[in-house]
Design a protein around this motif. Structure first.
Motif, short mmCIF file in Angstrom:
data_model
loop_
_atom_site.label_atom_id
_atom_site.label_comp_id
_atom_site.label_asym_id
_atom_site.label_seq_id
_atom_site.Cartn_x
_atom_site.Cartn_y
_atom_site.Cartn_z
N ALA A 1 -35.30 53.93 -24.90
CA ALA A 1 -34.60 53.24 -25.98
C ALA A 1 -35.46 53.18 -27.24
O ALA A 1 -34.95 53.09 -28.34
N GLU B 1 -32.22 42.99 -21.05
CA GLU B 1 -33.61 43.41 -21.03
C GLU B 1 -33.78 44.69 -20.20
O GLU B 1 -34.63 45.53 -20.51
N LYS C 1 -33.15 47.61 -22.35
CA LYS C 1 -34.22 47.84 -23.32
C LYS C 1 -35.43 48.52 -22.69
O LYS C 1 -36.10 49.32 -23.35
#
Length: 285
Positions: free
Chosen positions: A156, A113, A116
């Motif tokens: 991203a 995470e 991301k």
């Protein structure tokens, strides 16, 4: 082990500034946790956390089904097995195998995470009951930030907000939040607490897990209700004291009621204030 998960996307379709990973309790599911936390737990303005923080991605991992060794046949979702819920130290060694596996899986999820959303400092880790106990150990085993965990040179995706002119952030999670929980294997130093479950050296993290930089830099919010019938408040106070001993800045809240869950609405108000203080943008009221 890759955990199943339920994800609630940010309400703001244009921005994703932070991710909050929330671990459910023993015997529960990610679906129940999502429903209870984001639909029924409200602040004093009758708003849920997802309403207050529209740029947050909410991730609810699902614990693996594990055998309840006390009866030898029941299998249900749990991050690790517990012999006696009224005395966490009873046959405590049974907790180590499941806790080791779950912490390793949560640690990988946190790093995924982080990549991301643009950095570890944009990820908050939370849990209730056994999920909070697992989250606390995951923080202790997270270690220092590796090069592949650093904020990316460019977002991203167009929805991720990354200011490329910002100086590098400190090695930390955005926050740790634990509700109605405890610390498995308390009483040792930070290194001794890590060694109990024997995770160091797995998944390429041996060197990073030796550093306490992330632990010391991550602020924590701990909350417990005085009428909790399952995990008594003294366990929460013990977790508070242990984390402070490891160098964590802990905000502690104890409420007169709320049972084995978040106090509402005051407890949710306090969570909102804490997350705002960590830089998570709140919706304009």
């Amino acid at each position: 082990m890759e955990l199943g998960q339920l994800v609630v996307a940010p309400l703001d379709p244009r921005h994703h500034t932070h991710t909050l990973i929330f671990l459910h309790g023993r015997g529960d599911t990610s679906a129940n946790m999502t429903e209870a936390l984001l639909r029924w737990s409200r602040n004093s303005r009758r708003r849920s956390l997802v309403d207050v923080f529209p740029t947050v991605r909410w991730v609810f991992p699902q614990a693996e089904p594990r055998l309840v060794q006390k009866d030898g046949h029941t299998v249900w979702p749990q991050w690790f097995d517990i012999w006696n819920v009224l005395d966490m130290s009873d046959s405590e060694e049974l907790q180590a195998p499941g806790l080791r596996d779950s912490v390793a899986s949560v640690r990988r999820l946190v790093r995924d995470e982080a990549r991301k959303v643009g950095g570890l400092h944009r990820v908050a880790l939370s849990g209730v009951s056994q999920g909070g106990a697992t989250a606390a150990h995951a923080l202790l085993h997270l270690g220092a930030v590796a090069a592949d965990d650093a904020p990316p040179e460019r977002p991203a995706s167009p929805r991720v907000v990354v200011d490329l002119d910002e100086p590098p952030p400190p090695a930390r999670l955005c926050a740790l939040l634990c509700f109605s929980c405890w610390l498995p294997f308390p009483g040792g130093s930070l290194e001794e607490t890590r060694e109990v479950i024997g995770l160091d050296g797995e998944d390429g993290d041996a060197v990073r897990a030796k550093s306490d930089e992330v632990v010391r830099n991550t602020p924590a919010f701990l909350a417990h209700c005085a009428d909790d019938p399952l995990v008594f408040p003294e366990y929460g106070r013990q977790l508070r004291d242990e984390l402070r001993g490891f160098g964590v800045h802990v905000e502690w809240r104890e409420y007169p009621d709320g049972g084995h869950w978040l106090n509402s609405p005051q407890g949710v108000d306090d969570v909102v204030d804490f997350l705002k203080a960590q830089g998570i943008p709140a919706a304009v009221e």
